[in-house]
Every structure is written in C-alpha cells, then in structure tokens.
Design an enzyme around this catalytic site. Structure first.
Site, PDB file in Angstrom:
ATOM      1  N   ARG A   1       6.474  -3.001  -0.917  1.00 25.05           N
ATOM      2  CA  ARG A   1       5.210  -2.269  -0.799  1.00 25.05           C
ATOM      3  C   ARG A   1       4.814  -1.603  -2.113  1.00 25.05           C
ATOM      4  NH1 ARG A   1       3.748  -1.815   4.513  1.00 25.05           N
ATOM      5  NH2 ARG A   1       2.223  -0.213   3.992  1.00 25.05           N
TER       6      ARG A   1
ATOM      7  N   ALA B   1       0.856  -1.180   0.000  1.00 27.98           N
ATOM      8  CA  ALA B   1       0.000   0.000   0.000  1.00 27.98           C
ATOM      9  C   ALA B   1       0.889   1.226   0.000  1.00 27.98           C
ATOM     10  CB  ALA B   1      -0.927  -0.006   1.217  1.00 27.98           C
ATOM     11  N   CYS B   2       1.890   1.240  -0.818  1.00 32.33           N
ATOM     12  CA  CYS B   2       2.907   2.293  -0.886  1.00 32.33           C
ATOM     13  C   CYS B   2       3.791   2.267   0.360  1.00 32.33           C
ATOM     14  CB  CYS B   2       2.307   3.684  -1.037  1.00 32.33           C
ATOM     15  SG  CYS B   2       1.377   3.949  -2.551  1.00 32.33           S
ATOM     16  N   GLY B   3       5.044   2.567   0.172  1.00 31.62           N
ATOM     17  CA  GLY B   3       5.980   2.729   1.280  1.00 31.62           C
ATOM     18  C   GLY B   3       6.442   4.168   1.312  1.00 31.62           C
TER      19      GLY B   3
END
Length: 568
Positions: free
Chosen positions: A95, A63-65
């Site tokens: 991620r 979910a994005c880092g």
C-alpha cells in the site's frame, strides 16, 4: 450471466516521478505487456485493442496502510504489541510508495507509549516519567550543535529541567540511496517537569501542555538566531515531544524501519499500544518529516477541503481575544490552560510557531489542529468527532441517539468539517482509536481477542499467527464511524458507545434550542438593484464567468439551495 473483469487505473500517483508502488525493477519481467489488455464489461467476441498501462500500476491497490495494536495489560505493556504492529506494517508494504532505488520509501513509522524500561538512565524516583523529545537534526556537527543549544535554552527558559541527550542507535547501511542522501541525525532529549507544576493533575495534562507550547517555541528561536538553512541538510524537526507517546519514523519501506531503528528490536521496548503507518504520497514529495504517524494522527487519504479548513482556522484564531493572555508564561498550569483554550496562537510568530500553514502537508495541518484540541481539555475522540463529523442528518443508526446529532449540530457552527476521503488512527496517550470520515472510502477493519488485544488495520490478515478461535469480536468501520480503546482501563467502545458517552457530557441540545437563531426566508424585490453596466463590471471584478452565472448562480437562485456538481 458472464461477468468480465475490469482494470482500475489509479486515481493518484506520487508527485515524485521516481516513486511508484512496489519496486520498479521487476515490472518488465513480472507483467508482460500482452497481459495488460483491457477486458470489456459487456459481452463481446472482439478482443479489445485498448492498452491500460503496466499491471504494476493498474492492478495495485495503494492508498497508505495504517492501523493499531493495543493491549493494556501490565504497567508498561509488552514487546509483543510492538512486534505485532511491525509485522502488520510489513504486510502493508504493497500500500506504500517505493523509491527508484528499490529500497527507499515514501515513509513508514510507528507511534507507541514511551518505552520507559529502555530509558531507565534518564528516570529517577522524583522524575519517573520525564518528557521525551524525538528530533531530526542536521548532519553537519556545527549546525546540529547550534540547534541543540536552541532546544536546551528554550527548555531552560521555560523551567524544564534538561536531563540530557541520547543519540538514537540506527543502522544507515540498510537505507536506500535516496533515503541515505537525506537522512537526518536522529536524537532524543529528556526533560523534567517544572517545579511550579506542583498543582498538575493526575494525568499530567499541565506538563503535556507545557511540552506542547515549548515545542512550538523551538523554530521561533531558531529563526531569531538565524539558524534556518535552505539546503538538503537544513531541517530540524521534532517528531514527538511528550511524556506519554513517542514516534519512530523515516523515509523507508516497512521492513527497513525495525532494521534502521535498533531500539525497535530491543526487548526492553515495551508498550501498551502501537500505531503503524505505511505512506503512499499523493500530493507531496517524500521527506523524512512527512513520514507518519504524525504527533497524534496516522492518516490514510487526503483532506480535500484543506484550503478552506486552514483559512477558517486562521479566522477562528484571529477572532480570539488575547488581551487576557500571557503568552510568555508557558509553565503555570492555569496560564498554559488559558493559552490553549482562549488565546490566538496562530498570529504571534515571534512567540509561537503558527498553528496551521499551507506549506505543510494536509496530514500535518490536521494533526496540528487535533493536537491543540487534545491539549484544550477535549478528549481525543471528542476532538476528532468535531473535526471530522459523520453524515448525521436522518442517519438511521442515530435515530435513537439525539444527543449525538445534537453534538454534531452544535460543533458544526464552531468548526468546518475536514473532509477526506480519510481513515484516521489517533492517540493522545490516554486513549487510542480510529475513525472513518463520512465519505467512507477507505477500508478499516478490527478484531478483538480473548486476551484483551484490539487489532485495527486497513486489511485483514496482516497480524501473523492470529488464531481465529481466539477472536471474540470483529467488524469494520462504516462511513463516519469510530472505535476507541481506553489505555488505562482497556475498555473497548464501538461507534455508538463512544459517541454517546462524549455527546452526553454536555447538554448540547439545550444549548442549541436556547442560543441558535434560525434565519427565515425573506421576500425580495424583483426590481434589479444594479444596472447592466455596473452588474457586468462587478461580475468581472470578482471573477464570475458565464458558466458561473448560468450554472451556479441561476441554479441557486431558482432552487433556493446550494447547487451540487459532479466531475464525471
């Protein structure tokens, strides 16, 4: 009691079917199908016959880092701040989204202080800190030169002394096939502050406002000169234009970013802070401009109230009175201050690029509004508190801080909340921080060491060689919480400290008690206002169905409050 493991099916996948987390080449060998049976959460001797998909999808947490590193010691910071951020970015690879070629990515990038040592050739005694633009231009030389001419002309028209161009040194050989097919020509340009800005303040806010407004002029003039192209080499995008911050980003994986941008490996690249972001695209196709950080914000999550937010921003902007505005003068300190504070900058596309546009991503729209607020005398944490408020009513941790709840009540009547789930890392070049929206559905942890370094990240363990014995404080952000670091003093403030400081600047409670008008409950006639035929016609005209009337309208009328639905 025996606890059985369950599989988690990802809530969202990248819209581009070629983009999945991690390289797809190893899926079939690494995760054999017989290991992907769903295990029941209740006691059962019978083996499940349910297949829940490849483990490469169902076992990954993506979910994005996002995160930041900050250490304010030294005039220009250090190269170690950047290398720590790039190492942390590399550890966030799981991620992000990876392309079908195994090398291209949904996006990765860093935002830093401008590396002044690296740009010594464009600095002088009378212009020690020029404005620096980072721009993606068409690959075609003729198109590129035409857009360059637009940028030079717009800068000259607004009294910015043009100091020159610098082609950003890159290594295209490290790009994947998909990223290489779309890679722009990447340049930097440098401008000197207008001489009319002799009355600028110490923080150079007037110069920053002029750079901001001039940037929003570029695409307007491009359209006037018919320099908009609808093909894979038609994009011209300004990643950053500031005298404080700069953004390096691209449609790459984490480890590829410092290989592609040679500047990032240069020891002269020093900075006091770095925001890093690894993107996992959930609602837009990957493109070079959509990589993050944006100009002010790195965003992990989605803005699920986007349509309403954009419409309300348009409505708020159109309500402003432009009679006293001089939109043509983007240079004068008072004039530029007046434009960003009081003028409608959304509805004059012949002068300024619109503030918000549903053709942009949710992150880009949020970044645009946040950027305007930061240029409008709002401190960065103040702007984000107003845009992404906490759930403040009856909050136990705010019981002894009425000034904070008064701040939220006051701004709740001015701005509609941009609701996530969202973890937002932000910087306006004067401070850096992170905030979690009130849903609290994104991980955010931080550590502070005895040398004054602050590390914030989506996951712990991403900073290499971080000695546990040097950590003086660590924690995590809860729903609606925020941390902030002043980039001048190096002072770290936690959630209550920064919010109390912001909220105490004005007597919001006094303003509310004097100006707010509460609407009392009214008695209504039981007699129907419209007949059956007219009512049915009106309901169908406005798209009301039996479900709307039975589940929503009836419930609201009976309960006297807005109803709540669950998608489960």
């Amino acid at each position: 009691m025996i606890v059985y493991k369950t599989s988690w099916i990802l809530a969202s996948l990248a819209t581009a079917s070629a983009f999945v987390p991690l390289s797809p080449r190893s899926v079939s060998n690494t995760f054999p199908q017989e290991q992907t049976k769903l295990q029941m959460v209740f006691r059962s001797e019978q083996e499940s016959n349910m297949f829940d998909g490849p483990l490469a999808l169902t076992k990954e947490r993506d979910a994005c880092g996002v995160g930041f590193v900050a250490n304010t010691k030294g005039e220009f910071g250090s190269h170690k701040v950047l290398t720590d951020a790039l190492s942390a970015l590399d550890c966030m690879e799981h991620r992000g989204g990876c392309g079908g070629d195994g090398v291209s990515g949904d996006g990765a990038g860093v935002m830093t202080q401008i590396p002044w040592k690296l740009f010594d050739d464009f600095r002088s005694d009378n212009c020690p800190q020029p404005g620096v633009g980072m721009v993606f231009l068409p690959r075609d030389e003729e198109r590129r030169n035409s857009v360059k001419k637009v940028i030079e002309d717009v800068c000259s028209e607004n009294e910015l002394g043009f100091l020159g161009w610098r082609e950003v040194p890159v290594d295209k050989s490290v790009l994947g096939e998909m990223a290489l097919a779309a890679v722009p020509s990447i340049w930097q340009f440098f401008v000197k502050a207008p001489e009319r800005l002799v009355n600028d303040d110490d923080a150079r806010d007037g110069f920053e406002r002029t750079l901001y407004l001039v940037r929003r002029r570029f695409d307007v003039v491009r359209k006037e000169r018919d320099l908009m192209w609808d093909d894979d080499d038609g994009e011209a995008y300004v990643a950053s234009f500031s005298s404080r911050t700069i953004v390096y980003k691209g449609m790459v994986q984490s480890c590829v970013l410092p290989q592609f941008y040679k500047d990032l490996a240069n020891s002269d690249f020093t900075t006091k802070f770095a925001i890093y972001h690894r993107r996992f695209s959930t609602n837009t196709n990957p493109r070079w401009p959509l990589a993050q950080p944006m100009r002010c914000v790195g965003h992990n999550g989605e803005i699920n109230t986007l349509l309403g937010n954009v419409n309300w921003i348009k409505a708020r902007e159109s309500a402003k009175n432009n009679e006293a505005c001089e939109l043509e003068d983007l240079v004068d300190y008072e004039s530029s201050d007046n434009i960003v504070m009081k003028c409608n900058t959304q509805d004059f596309p012949s002068i300024l690029e619109p503030l918000v546009d549903l053709g942009r991503s949710d992150s880009a729209n949020l970044d645009g509004v946040f950027d305007l607020m930061c240029k409008s005398r709002h401190r960065a944490p103040c702007a984000l508190m107003a845009l992404v408020p906490a759930a403040y009513m009856n909050a136990p941790d705010l019981a002894d801080h009425p000034e904070i709840t008064d701040f939220y009540k006051f701004h709740g009547g001015l701005l509609e909340a941009w609701d996530g789930p969202a973890l937002l890392v932000y910087s306006d070049g004067k401070s850096i921080g992170a905030s979690l929206d009130r849903n609290g559905l994104r991980p955010a942890r931080y550590s502070i060491t005895n040398d004054g370094s602050v590390y914030m990240m989506s996951e712990t363990g991403v900073i290499p060689d971080l000695d546990e014995s040097t950590i003086t404080e660590k924690g995590r952000l809860g729903p609606g919480q925020m941390i902030n670091v002043d980039l001048d003093s190096g002072e770290f403030k936690d959630n209550i400290a920064i919010k109390s400081e912001i909220a105490s600047r004005h007597p919001y409670g006094e303003w509310i008690s004097k100006e707010r008008k509460d609407i009392e409950k009214m008695d209504f006639d039981e007699e129907r206002f419209y007949g059956e035929e007219t009512t049915t016609f009106a309901q169908s005209t406005f798209g009301w169905g039996l479900e709307d009337i039975g589940m929503q309208i009836a419930d609201m009328a009976g309960g006297g409050k807005e109803n709540t639905h669950s998608l489960g």
